[in-house]
Design an enzyme around this catalytic site. Structure first.
Site, PDB file in Angstrom:
ATOM      1  N   GLU A   1      -3.550   7.305  -5.319  1.00  0.00           N
ATOM      2  CA  GLU A   1      -3.656   6.586  -6.583  1.00  0.00           C
ATOM      3  C   GLU A   1      -4.868   7.150  -7.310  1.00  0.00           C
ATOM      4  O   GLU A   1      -5.903   7.331  -6.654  1.00  0.00           O
ATOM      5  CB  GLU A   1      -3.835   5.082  -6.344  1.00  0.00           C
TER       6      GLU A   1
ATOM      7  N   ARG B   1       0.855  -1.183   0.000  1.00  0.00           N
ATOM      8  CA  ARG B   1       0.000   0.000   0.000  1.00  0.00           C
ATOM      9  C   ARG B   1       0.896   1.240   0.000  1.00  0.00           C
ATOM     10  O   ARG B   1       1.893   1.285   0.719  1.00  0.00           O
ATOM     11  CB  ARG B   1      -0.908   0.029   1.239  1.00  0.00           C
TER      12      ARG B   1
ATOM     13  N   HIS C   1      -0.595  -0.046  -9.769  1.00  0.00           N
ATOM     14  CA  HIS C   1      -1.284  -1.004  -8.886  1.00  0.00           C
ATOM     15  C   HIS C   1      -1.823  -2.208  -9.681  1.00  0.00           C
ATOM     16  O   HIS C   1      -3.035  -2.444  -9.715  1.00  0.00           O
ATOM     17  CB  HIS C   1      -2.408  -0.307  -8.108  1.00  0.00           C
TER      18      HIS C   1
END
Ligand code: 8YV
Length: 323
Positions: free
Chosen positions: A266, A237, A285
């Site tokens: 993000e 993360r 991601h």
């Protein structure tokens, strides 16, 4: 007929399980995130929620107490107020295990591409800068025989360690709250303090969950303790590292490079200066983004929904304490 609301278009393998169980599916197909109010409005006339990359907070949960199950299309559940879901006795399920290999592949890819400045070299070619051969320009560093430090040696960390040992005979160090004896035996992994993990790792790969304890763990103080030739990799993360501190660490040469599959926020701002650093590789991601893994995740999430709607214990609950 019971109804499931799904916050993203999911693989057909998952939908088939829901349809075979006789459930009606409403899929959110717009390519934008739902606001909390929109999510509440949709869930009010549904019995279950299959949620991908959507914040599930206490306001939402209290407005949608009627939900019989919430299944996440992820192993991470940091975007869910699990304590509140438990208080309201709503079972929440996740997708552990099936994405470990794909996510470790992404960590390995970032380690290797950072070590050879691959993303930067690619961009140079595209900009017409292949140019003149200089034997000393833009050199990478090798990984053979180096030390991998794993912060959070669970299933994904183990897969990363296995790859690094198999490919480069790397020595494996790890830091966890509790010992991983299986990895110690199988991979010769050695438990070390967080300080030793920082000071001894040539590659430091983050595979822990985001919690109050791990948030901001990799700040300037941590980077200062790392080796100047170290590569920092984060596929867990984005807020486990402090981005401005990572940038300073790279600028000051406190560490050698960084490979990130996760950022905070993000998506990353396209003008983020990190994207121009030669020794930085950033991915959007995509740790679990393979056909095989996303199918398997959709299947687990669908199985969690089916079990929850039957009133059975979820196969993969994150709050088993409610049972
Ligand atoms: C997901 C992830 O793609 O499983 C996780 O925790 O980070 C990824 O696999 C992401 O959470 C979107 O749902």
């Amino acid at each position: 007929m019971m109804k499931v609301f799904v916050t993203r278009v999911i693989p057909a393998a998952g939908k088939k399980i829901l349809e075979d169980a006789g459930l009606s599916i409403t899929e959110w197909t717009e390519k934008r995130a739902l606001s909390r109010d929109e999510l509440i409005a949709h869930c009010l006339d549904h019995d279950a929620l299959l949620s991908a990359s959507t914040k599930i907070d206490s306001v939402f949960l209290n407005a949608c107490k009627h939900l019989k199950v919430i299944a996440l299309l992820s192993v991470g559940f940091d975007n869910v107020d699990v304590a509140e879901a438990s208080r309201l006795k709503i079972p929440v399920g996740n997708t552990p295990g099936v994405l470990s290999k794909a996510t470790a592949d992404a960590a390995f890819l970032l380690m290797l591409s950072t070590s050879r400045k691959a993303f930067y070299q690619h961009k140079k070619i595209a900009k017409g800068q292949w140019g003149f051969f200089e034997p000393t320009a833009d050199l990478g560093i090798e990984l053979d025989g180096k030390t991998l430090g794993v912060f959070g040696l669970g299933k994904i960390g183990e897969e990363m360690a296995r790859r690094c040992r198999g490919a480069y005979g790397m020595k494996i160090l790890y830091h966890n709250r509790s010992r991983n004896e299986q990895a110690e035996q199988e991979l010769g992994a050695e438990w070390v303090s967080f300080e030793d993990l920082l000071s001894q790792s040539d590659v430091l790969s983050v595979h822990t969950a985001l919690t109050a304890e791990t948030k901001g763990k990799f700040d300037l103080e941590s980077f200062k303790k790392m080796k100047p030739n170290a590569i920092f990799v984060n596929t867990a993360r984005g807020s486990i590292h402090v981005e401005k501190d990572l940038k300073s660490a790279l600028e000051q040469g406190l560490i050698w490079g960084a490979g990130l599959d996760v950022t905070d926020p993000e998506p990353m701002d396209p003008l983020n200066p990190l994207l121009d650093f030669p020794n930085v590789s950033v991915l959007p991601h995509i740790g679990s983004a393979t056909l095989e893994t996303r199918n398997a995740m959709a299947e687990l999430a669908a199985n969690n929904i089916v079990a929850g709607l039957k009133g059975e214990q979820l196969p993969y609950p994150v709050n088993p304490e409610i049972y």
